[in-house]
Design a protein around this motif. Sequence first.
Motif, PDB file in Angstrom:
ATOM      1  N   LEU A 173      13.146  10.499  -6.459  1.00 41.64           N
ATOM      2  CA  LEU A 173      12.873   9.077  -7.089  1.00 41.64           C
ATOM      3  C   LEU A 173      12.622   8.065  -6.160  1.00 41.64           C
ATOM      4  O   LEU A 173      11.582   7.113  -6.982  1.00 41.64           O
ATOM      5  CB  LEU A 173      14.358   8.725  -6.302  1.00 41.64           C
ATOM      6  N   ARG A 174      12.062   8.135  -4.900  1.00 40.92           N
ATOM      7  CA  ARG A 174      11.286   7.513  -4.154  1.00 40.92           C
ATOM      8  C   ARG A 174      10.007   8.049  -4.898  1.00 40.92           C
ATOM      9  O   ARG A 174       8.972   6.757  -5.459  1.00 40.92           O
ATOM     10  CB  ARG A 174      11.162   7.927  -2.758  1.00 40.92           C
ATOM     11  N   SER A 175       9.078   9.079  -5.449  1.00 36.54           N
ATOM     12  CA  SER A 175       8.167   9.109  -6.297  1.00 36.54           C
ATOM     13  C   SER A 175       8.396   8.215  -7.259  1.00 36.54           C
ATOM     14  O   SER A 175       7.238   7.717  -7.740  1.00 36.54           O
ATOM     15  CB  SER A 175       7.764  10.779  -7.097  1.00 36.54           C
ATOM     16  N   LEU A 176       9.123   8.523  -7.994  1.00 34.93           N
ATOM     17  CA  LEU A 176       9.731   7.465  -9.297  1.00 34.93           C
ATOM     18  C   LEU A 176       9.356   6.236  -9.263  1.00 34.93           C
ATOM     19  O   LEU A 176       8.439   5.581 -10.222  1.00 34.93           O
ATOM     20  CB  LEU A 176      10.592   7.775  -9.942  1.00 34.93           C
ATOM     21  N   GLU A 177       9.706   5.557  -8.123  1.00 32.45           N
ATOM     22  CA  GLU A 177       9.594   3.291  -7.371  1.00 32.45           C
ATOM     23  C   GLU A 177       8.403   3.958  -7.696  1.00 32.45           C
ATOM     24  O   GLU A 177       7.810   2.768  -7.985  1.00 32.45           O
ATOM     25  CB  GLU A 177      10.458   3.831  -6.813  1.00 32.45           C
ATOM     26  N   ARG A 178       7.143   4.785  -6.462  1.00 40.12           N
ATOM     27  CA  ARG A 178       5.702   4.431  -6.413  1.00 40.12           C
ATOM     28  C   ARG A 178       5.271   4.121  -7.658  1.00 40.12           C
ATOM     29  O   ARG A 178       4.509   3.349  -7.635  1.00 40.12           O
ATOM     30  CB  ARG A 178       4.978   5.126  -5.459  1.00 40.12           C
ATOM     31  N   GLN A 179       5.350   5.322  -8.730  1.00 40.99           N
ATOM     32  CA  GLN A 179       5.420   5.434 -10.159  1.00 40.99           C
ATOM     33  C   GLN A 179       5.140   3.997 -10.595  1.00 40.99           C
ATOM     34  O   GLN A 179       4.338   3.540 -11.264  1.00 40.99           O
ATOM     35  CB  GLN A 179       5.545   6.657 -11.362  1.00 40.99           C
ATOM     36  N   LEU A 180       6.207   3.420 -10.848  1.00 41.48           N
ATOM     37  CA  LEU A 180       6.706   2.202 -11.305  1.00 41.48           C
ATOM     38  C   LEU A 180       5.644   0.798 -10.935  1.00 41.48           C
ATOM     39  O   LEU A 180       5.306   0.408 -11.511  1.00 41.48           O
ATOM     40  CB  LEU A 180       7.642   2.090 -11.367  1.00 41.48           C
ATOM     41  N   LYS A 181       5.816   1.110  -9.467  1.00 42.74           N
ATOM     42  CA  LYS A 181       5.466   0.058  -8.581  1.00 42.74           C
ATOM     43  C   LYS A 181       3.990   0.373  -9.084  1.00 42.74           C
ATOM     44  O   LYS A 181       3.981  -1.274  -8.952  1.00 42.74           O
ATOM     45  CB  LYS A 181       5.914  -0.515  -7.855  1.00 42.74           C
ATOM     46  N   GLY A 182       3.218   1.144  -9.114  1.00 41.02           N
ATOM     47  CA  GLY A 182       1.813   1.214  -9.270  1.00 41.02           C
ATOM     48  C   GLY A 182       1.655   0.716 -10.916  1.00 41.02           C
ATOM     49  O   GLY A 182       0.668  -0.013 -11.424  1.00 41.02           O
ATOM     50  N   LEU A 183       2.683   1.098 -11.592  1.00 46.03           N
ATOM     51  CA  LEU A 183       2.512   0.502 -13.240  1.00 46.03           C
ATOM     52  C   LEU A 183       2.711  -0.829 -12.937  1.00 46.03           C
ATOM     53  O   LEU A 183       1.987  -1.413 -13.977  1.00 46.03           O
ATOM     54  CB  LEU A 183       3.769   1.217 -13.762  1.00 46.03           C
ATOM     55  N   ARG A 184       3.606  -1.091 -12.207  1.00 48.12           N
ATOM     56  CA  ARG A 184       4.268  -3.104 -12.590  1.00 48.12           C
ATOM     57  C   ARG A 184       2.516  -3.565 -11.814  1.00 48.12           C
ATOM     58  O   ARG A 184       2.245  -5.203 -12.509  1.00 48.12           O
ATOM     59  CB  ARG A 184       5.059  -3.656 -11.379  1.00 48.12           C
ATOM     60  N   ASP A 185       1.901  -3.106 -11.120  1.00 52.14           N
ATOM     61  CA  ASP A 185       1.003  -4.252 -10.396  1.00 52.14           C
ATOM     62  C   ASP A 185      -0.471  -3.684 -11.401  1.00 52.14           C
ATOM     63  O   ASP A 185      -1.185  -4.479 -11.427  1.00 52.14           O
ATOM     64  CB  ASP A 185      -0.072  -3.250  -9.320  1.00 52.14           C
ATOM     65  N   LEU A 186      -0.227  -3.226 -12.999  1.00 52.47           N
ATOM     66  CA  LEU A 186      -1.144  -3.243 -13.469  1.00 52.47           C
ATOM     67  C   LEU A 186      -1.232  -4.042 -14.017  1.00 52.47           C
ATOM     68  O   LEU A 186      -1.887  -4.926 -15.447  1.00 52.47           O
ATOM     69  CB  LEU A 186      -1.726  -1.746 -14.571  1.00 52.47           C
ATOM     70  N   CYS A 187       0.298  -5.379 -14.881  1.00 49.32           N
ATOM     71  CA  CYS A 187       0.297  -6.539 -15.091  1.00 49.32           C
ATOM     72  C   CYS A 187       0.240  -7.590 -14.291  1.00 49.32           C
ATOM     73  O   CYS A 187       1.717  -7.353 -14.053  1.00 49.32           O
ATOM     74  CB  CYS A 187       0.727  -5.794 -16.628  1.00 49.32           C
ATOM     75  N   GLN A 188      -0.103  -8.070 -13.528  1.00 49.62           N
ATOM     76  CA  GLN A 188      -0.261  -9.504 -12.773  1.00 49.62           C
ATOM     77  C   GLN A 188       0.605 -10.383 -13.526  1.00 49.62           C
ATOM     78  O   GLN A 188       1.607 -11.361 -12.693  1.00 49.62           O
ATOM     79  CB  GLN A 188      -0.629  -9.466 -11.807  1.00 49.62           C
ATOM     80  N   GLU A 189       0.308 -10.623 -14.751  1.00 46.65           N
ATOM     81  CA  GLU A 189       0.540 -11.926 -15.156  1.00 46.65           C
ATOM     82  C   GLU A 189       1.245 -11.642 -16.473  1.00 46.65           C
ATOM     83  O   GLU A 189       0.377 -10.689 -17.372  1.00 46.65           O
ATOM     84  CB  GLU A 189      -0.361 -13.046 -15.803  1.00 46.65           C
ATOM     85  N   ALA A 190       1.877 -12.255 -17.338  1.00 48.91           N
ATOM     86  CA  ALA A 190       2.349 -12.189 -18.981  1.00 48.91           C
ATOM     87  C   ALA A 190       1.334 -12.706 -19.988  1.00 48.91           C
ATOM     88  O   ALA A 190       0.465 -14.295 -19.567  1.00 48.91           O
ATOM     89  CB  ALA A 190       2.942 -13.248 -19.512  1.00 48.91           C
TER      90      ALA A 190
END
Length: 160
Positions: A98-115
């Motif tokens: 789950l921590r690995s999944l969280e890191r992956q999701l945060k990495g994805l989230r960092d790819l799009c900082q604005e709408a």
Amino acid sequence: MKIGELAKATGTQVETIRYYEREGLLPETSRTDGNYRIYGEAHAQRLSFIRHCRSLDMTLDEIRVLLRFKDAPTENCGEVNALLDEHIGHVAARIRELRSLERQLKGLRDLCQEARDAAHCGILNELARQGSEGGSSAAGHVHGAHGRSVERKSINDKRK
């Protein structure tokens, strides 16, 4: 008490009680002349024990072992200790997953900082890229404890 009363007393759905009976976790009950199951306090206590074990994410097989020892109170509980140690290992592995999944999701989230328009969304583009490469997308897969890619929704269900 009838099954509905047992369900209400223990906060358990009737179908779950029937399932535990089919799985052999709850003992056979006596029946009325009208063929209704009759449960006693021992059934309620056993069902509460099962529910508590399930709340600790124990599998039905693990619960069967625990119930076997609970039903034989003079037996040595070394196997119970070993079972719990193994279960703790499974929980630790899931936490790492789950921590690995969280890191992956945060990495994805960092790819799009604005709408912005969806065609230029970093998250959608990266998910599409990873999907087309045949790799595991961050939002859909994690690696299981045995190295297999597992659907995220099944992290909690893969150990039955």
